[in-house]
Design a protein around this motif. Structure first.
Motif, short mmCIF file in Angstrom:
data_model
loop_
_atom_site.label_atom_id
_atom_site.label_comp_id
_atom_site.label_asym_id
_atom_site.label_seq_id
_atom_site.Cartn_x
_atom_site.Cartn_y
_atom_site.Cartn_z
N HIS A 118 2.86 -5.59 3.72
CA HIS A 118 2.37 -6.97 3.62
C HIS A 118 3.21 -7.85 2.70
O HIS A 118 3.21 -9.07 2.85
CB HIS A 118 0.90 -6.98 3.17
CG HIS A 118 0.23 -8.31 3.37
ND1 HIS A 118 0.16 -8.93 4.60
CD2 HIS A 118 -0.38 -9.16 2.50
CE1 HIS A 118 -0.47 -10.07 4.49
NE2 HIS A 118 -0.81 -10.25 3.21
N LYS A 119 3.92 -7.25 1.78
CA LYS A 119 4.74 -8.04 0.85
C LYS A 119 5.75 -8.88 1.61
O LYS A 119 6.02 -10.04 1.25
CB LYS A 119 5.44 -7.12 -0.15
CG LYS A 119 6.25 -7.86 -1.21
CD LYS A 119 6.85 -6.88 -2.21
CE LYS A 119 7.62 -7.62 -3.30
NZ LYS A 119 8.19 -6.68 -4.32
N TRP B 62 0.13 -4.04 0.42
CA TRP B 62 1.17 -4.89 -0.15
C TRP B 62 2.47 -4.12 -0.33
O TRP B 62 3.55 -4.60 -0.01
CB TRP B 62 0.69 -5.47 -1.48
CG TRP B 62 1.68 -6.38 -2.14
CD1 TRP B 62 2.56 -6.07 -3.13
CD2 TRP B 62 1.92 -7.76 -1.82
NE1 TRP B 62 3.31 -7.16 -3.47
CE2 TRP B 62 2.95 -8.23 -2.68
CE3 TRP B 62 1.35 -8.66 -0.90
CZ2 TRP B 62 3.41 -9.53 -2.65
CZ3 TRP B 62 1.82 -9.96 -0.87
CH2 TRP B 62 2.84 -10.39 -1.72
N GLN C 177 -5.72 -3.11 -0.92
CA GLN C 177 -4.87 -4.30 -0.95
C GLN C 177 -3.50 -3.97 -1.52
O GLN C 177 -2.47 -4.38 -0.99
CB GLN C 177 -5.53 -5.40 -1.78
CG GLN C 177 -4.72 -6.69 -1.80
CD GLN C 177 -5.41 -7.80 -2.57
OE1 GLN C 177 -6.35 -7.56 -3.32
NE2 GLN C 177 -4.95 -9.03 -2.39
N CYS D 32 -6.54 -11.52 1.04
CA CYS D 32 -5.26 -11.75 0.37
C CYS D 32 -5.27 -13.17 -0.19
O CYS D 32 -5.55 -14.13 0.54
CB CYS D 32 -4.11 -11.56 1.36
SG CYS D 32 -2.49 -12.01 0.67
N CYS E 206 3.52 -11.38 4.34
CA CYS E 206 2.57 -12.37 3.84
C CYS E 206 3.08 -13.79 4.05
O CYS E 206 4.25 -14.10 3.76
CB CYS E 206 2.27 -12.11 2.36
SG CYS E 206 0.92 -13.10 1.70
#
Length: 353
Positions: free
Chosen positions: A177-178, A173, A169, A155, A181
């Motif tokens: 993960h958005k 996301w 990925q 990332c 992060c």
């Protein structure tokens, strides 16, 4: 042997799903398992993209299962595992098309650089901290957060998670993960929705049974409706194929009736239990190994596994009648490499007898 539609005669071990503690499904325990991330045997150069891309859609395949299958008396195969991957794109699953599957074989001698000489304890987890599932400790190879395959793409913002490629990925996301992060939550290990549900694969011998006479006792008396406009020779040919297909499918159902929850049948050097008389491979259909040795049947995946994967919906879906895996009869050794083997996908006849 490969073209035989008759019942297998060699010893058969049946595989069943069981819940297990997570430590039992890690590489040092040499597990047989379904779903989750691969428990890689060799810690060097496991399969990666593009070698794990579907040959139809080009997307990364998902880990389906692995079978720990050492060969007794051969030190080079003291540890030996077969890894099976499949595409998750439903539209790729057309009848009898094996391009949605890939299988790899890996083996190690008893004395190797990754595992102790003596077998691990089966009763208690190893002492020490939980192993890092994001990297192969012996080689330093980073693993994809989504699928557990080699991933050298990090990332660009947090640099704490890796991916096998852009597709996974993006998937991570969009799902979690958005919002994670660059936050402390980014390092918390959670399960990707891309993975299949994880279970241990345990085996027990199939009870021998003399079923040949009973299987051949009945034959189909009724044929499906056939257009009256067909030529008489076509009618006779179709009737013979339909009758044979009916017998093969009835044999399949009778053989598994005693253990209906079996998801794998293992019989190295034996014969598969086919679901149909159609699309059965000949010897010429099964390519030889790169070493020159013939490939022989080793195990098959049963359609019952689809129930535990929650993908047995009607219509376009991840689907198969059976998956027959053929491996190098010499089980050739290429150091710590993962060697591609051959898989044959057979679907149920679309026009049942």
């Amino acid at each position: 042997m490969s073209g035989d539609t008759g019942p297998p005669s060699a010893k058969v071990d049946l595989g069943f799903l069981e819940e297990a503690e997570s430590w039992r499904l890690l590489s040092p325990q040499f597990p047989s398992k379904v779903g989750g991330k691969p428990a890689w045997l060799s810690q060097k150069d496991p399969p990666s993209l593009p070698g794990l891309e579907c040959e139809k859609c080009g997307l990364p395949m998902a880990f389906l299962l692995q079978v720990y299958a050492p060969i007794s008396g051969e030190d080079r195969s003291f540890h030996r595992t077969l890894f099976l991957f499949c595409c998750k794109t439903r539209e790729c699953y057309t009848c009898n098309d094996s391009r949605v599957m890939k299988v790899f074989r890996c083996q190690l001698p008893r004395k190797n650089e990754f595992y102790p000489y003596d077998p691990p304890s089966e009763d208690e987890p190893p002492s020490g901290p939980e192993p890092d599932q994001s990297v192969l400790s012996s080689s330093g190879i980073k693993l994809c957060w989504v699928c557990g395959c080699p991933g050298n793409k990090a990332c660009s913002r947090c640099h704490t998670v890796n991916y096998c490629g852009k597709h996974h990925q993006t998937l991570h996301w969009k799902t979690t993960h958005k919002r994670e992060c660059c936050s402390p939550e980014a390092s918390i290990v959670t399960t990707s929705s891309f993975l299949f549900p994880e279970s241990e694969l345990v085996t027990e011998p199939e009870e021998e049974e003399d079923t040949k006479a009973a299987e051949e006792e009945k034959e189909s008396k009724d044929c499906p409706p056939i257009a009256e406009t067909l030529a008489e020779t076509d009618l006779e040919g179709m009737a013979m194929r339909e009758n044979e297909d009916h017998k093969v499918f009835q044999r399949f159902k009778k053989r598994i009736k005693a253990e209906p929850h079996q998801v794998v049948r293992y019989s190295r050097g034996g014969s598969p239990l086919w679901v149909s008389s159609q699309h059965v491979p000949t010897d010429q259909d099964i390519p030889a190994c790169t070493c020159g040795a013939k490939r022989a049947f080793e195990f098959q995946v049963m359609p019952q596994l689809l129930n535990s994967l929650s993908v047995d919906a009607t219509g376009d879906s991840i689907d198969w009648g059976t998956l027959a895996v053929y491996t190098c009869s010499a089980s050739c050794y290429h150091d710590d490499q993962y060697c591609p083997e051959f898989i044959w996908k057979q679907d149920f006849n679309s026009e049942p007898a």
